[in-house]
Design an enzyme around this catalytic site. Sequence first.
Site, short mmCIF file in Angstrom:
data_model
loop_
_atom_site.label_atom_id
_atom_site.label_comp_id
_atom_site.label_asym_id
_atom_site.label_seq_id
_atom_site.Cartn_x
_atom_site.Cartn_y
_atom_site.Cartn_z
N THR A 143 17.88 -14.60 -23.39
CA THR A 143 18.75 -13.85 -24.31
C THR A 143 20.01 -14.69 -24.54
O THR A 143 20.03 -15.51 -25.43
CB THR A 143 19.08 -12.44 -23.75
OG1 THR A 143 19.62 -12.56 -22.44
CG2 THR A 143 17.85 -11.57 -23.73
N THR A 148 19.94 -7.77 -17.90
CA THR A 148 18.70 -8.19 -17.28
C THR A 148 18.71 -9.55 -16.65
O THR A 148 19.08 -10.54 -17.24
CB THR A 148 17.51 -8.21 -18.24
OG1 THR A 148 17.49 -6.99 -18.91
CG2 THR A 148 16.22 -8.39 -17.50
N GLU A 180 27.77 -16.69 -17.80
CA GLU A 180 28.45 -16.73 -19.09
C GLU A 180 29.83 -17.37 -18.98
O GLU A 180 30.67 -16.91 -18.21
CB GLU A 180 28.52 -15.33 -19.67
CG GLU A 180 27.15 -14.91 -20.17
CD GLU A 180 27.05 -13.46 -20.53
OE1 GLU A 180 26.18 -13.12 -21.32
OE2 GLU A 180 27.87 -12.68 -20.02
#
Lengths: 422, 422
Positions: free
Chosen positions: B170, B207, B294
């Site tokens: 993702t 997730t 991230e």
Amino acid sequence: MSSSKSPPVSKSPPVSPLAPGRLPEMPPVAGVRLATAQAGIRYAGRTDVLYVGLDEGTRAAGVFTRSKCPSAPVDWCREALSGGAARALVVNSGNANAFTGRLGREAVALTARIAARAAGCNEGEVFIASTGVIGEPLPAERFEGVLGDCAGRAEAGGAAWTEAARAIMTTDTFPKLATRSTEIDGTRVTINGIAKGAGMIAPDMATMLAFVFTDAALPQPVLQALLAEGTRTSFNCVTVDGDTSTSDTLMLFATGAAGNAEVSQESDPRLAGFRAALDDLLIELAQLVARDGEGARKLVTVRVEGAESDASAHRIALSIANSPLVKTAVAGEDANWGRVVMAVGKAGEPADRDRLAIWFGAVRVAVEGARDPAYSEHAASAVMREPEIEIRVALGLGSGTARVWTCDLTKAYVEINGDYRS
Amino acid sequence: MSSSKSPPVSKSPPVSPLAPGRLPEMPPVAGVRLATAQAGIRYAGRTDVLYVGLDEGTRAAGVFTRSKCPSAPVDWCREALSGGAARALVVNSGNANAFTGRLGREAVALTARIAARAAGCNEGEVFIASTGVIGEPLPAERFEGVLGDCAGRAEAGGAAWTEAARAIMTTDTFPKLATRSTEIDGTRVTINGIAKGAGMIAPDMATMLAFVFTDAALPQPVLQALLAEGTRTSFNCVTVDGDTSTSDTLMLFATGAAGNAEVSQESDPRLAGFRAALDDLLIELAQLVARDGEGARKLVTVRVEGAESDASAHRIALSIANSPLVKTAVAGEDANWGRVVMAVGKAGEPADRDRLAIWFGAVRVAVEGARDPAYSEHAASAVMREPEIEIRVALGLGSGTARVWTCDLTKAYVEINGDYRS
């Protein structure tokens, strides 16, 4: 550590957009006199020490960090509290005297000796708090002369309170004060409080400090019970980043100068007004801390209801309030309720996904474990653009409730705390 | 939620600076064939579904999120695991099928039906995982035709593994793969694994998924025990922000095609090599997740030793690894050990401030509860400038140890997750 850096000059960061419009007018509290000074602990060009003189007969109560690595002043206050009496409070900013080993204990003892001489009391009646950098020895010898001078010129008036709140600031962008007036059994009493801290956090620093003073006459055990109870719904309900300080200190001093009849049980109905006023003041101070959270642009109130117990609701509320994903979504004005579900789920408390309902402000975004059929992205987004946002979660399991305050997580938080040396 | 936004086109964010230099060469795993496709779940212009066909006799083990609000696929897999057999795995990206209520359960059931037809097996032998946005119904009907086609062209070769790792990404900036080869009682066996996730976190998403495949022949209870144990020191030791997903899934499939003699006890010494190889592979995959945290620019290894127990050490290590103040200090290359003390103190585990020692890399910065007398700011700062940093804490209480991985907290994290609609 910034030990080798040159001492920071008092900067004037922009005041938090969540700061109250004006400072409250602080009445005197009979039996309490305050003075501030520049002891040159770390900052240049600003006050960094607060001295509070307390009349004979003053009783003290306190609650402290649950950190397993508390600062030397926290150890001192816990010990001094066993006496129950207080005649002086000394608070310095710029150095937390935390993780300083033997030197830390010596610095606290020296501070108490100097303050006791200034106040004409025993060392065990002196309370001490320090806020600032961790791990550097506190040069307590710099209080020599300074505290005696403070004792000589300490004042009861309103300006002294604002100066007191300023002297204990570190990365705070505004001084934090609150006042209440109430009655005990027909006698008017005053409660004044000051606080500092940007949550449990501050760059290179650690400390949330709050000091509350009243002229009410209350036995020490009652004072301690009222404070501990009030903390549960105020300071223990505020979080900026979940990083509990080594130095968190909240103290309540009661001079007894109001001359009310003493009440020996905290459950006595004659204390209802005092209890409510104290709780209210503690909540106001706690909210002020969240409003000055580092980098904060939004004040967030998280309400949880329908949990199996209040304690369970509290843990779920903190899980939401401490979630970086929830806090960055708030910063981005994104009505991201999926992250609220995540935070409920990770709390480890009883929760039934398929009974969950979630609101942003008055807009219900989720119900019965799925998106609200009437969900309006437009309405939810409008809520998120407000400076103050309420996130409400209903679990549908029991009657446990909780309310906590936090702020958003912005790039400014990372900048303030990242130090970005280069 | 981004439900009303137009579907995001596959963006190419800059690859994490902590990504490995090259992808590993993946050998085939006998009994495993993979195919990917564009089902159009949410993304345009990229694959978003992975189909894995597994030979008859394949056994499955799994560990799942401890979230109280797990996704519909997690519920399905937990149920299907009771059978112990696996013939197909279907993973989609773009939609997590979490907090989707009745529609979520229906979508999972439909996916299983379509996959079972494609694989020629029972629905209970199909395992399903979904990653992406929370709270939106998953249009599982789009798998119709797609999975059957996948089953027809699924391949065992190396490129298929890389494509599989890509299809489940993702916000990942690079595909995550690892492989090991070992022996069981003289028979060579292979273990391949893929993972996705930027920790427990992803914007609008949730997730961490990982799937491991081996041709070893192992009874299901042994498989489950080895996986659960390996998780303890790998995936349960990685954190980006402490935000546990509703969908975390780690599964291990063993086809048995290698034909090794079955070993019925996980403690059997003949499994020592397999166990070590599996643990090692799980650690590599877990580290890859931290490397793709991230906004991450630094990989941080936190080691705790001398705790009262391993469990206590683990909680202290996670307290350090999840502390926003520690993580922003790392981002700022600031050797701020005071914040490490704070994080140790707030963990709530046994700790004696005055026995604590702390290292950044090889530089001891604190000892016996105070700054190391030999502390060198210069040396500590040099450590902090490295892309990979070890923070080590010795508690001096017992023999408990732990090791966890995390990344720094940067402004890019806030930006990625803040969405900053305006």
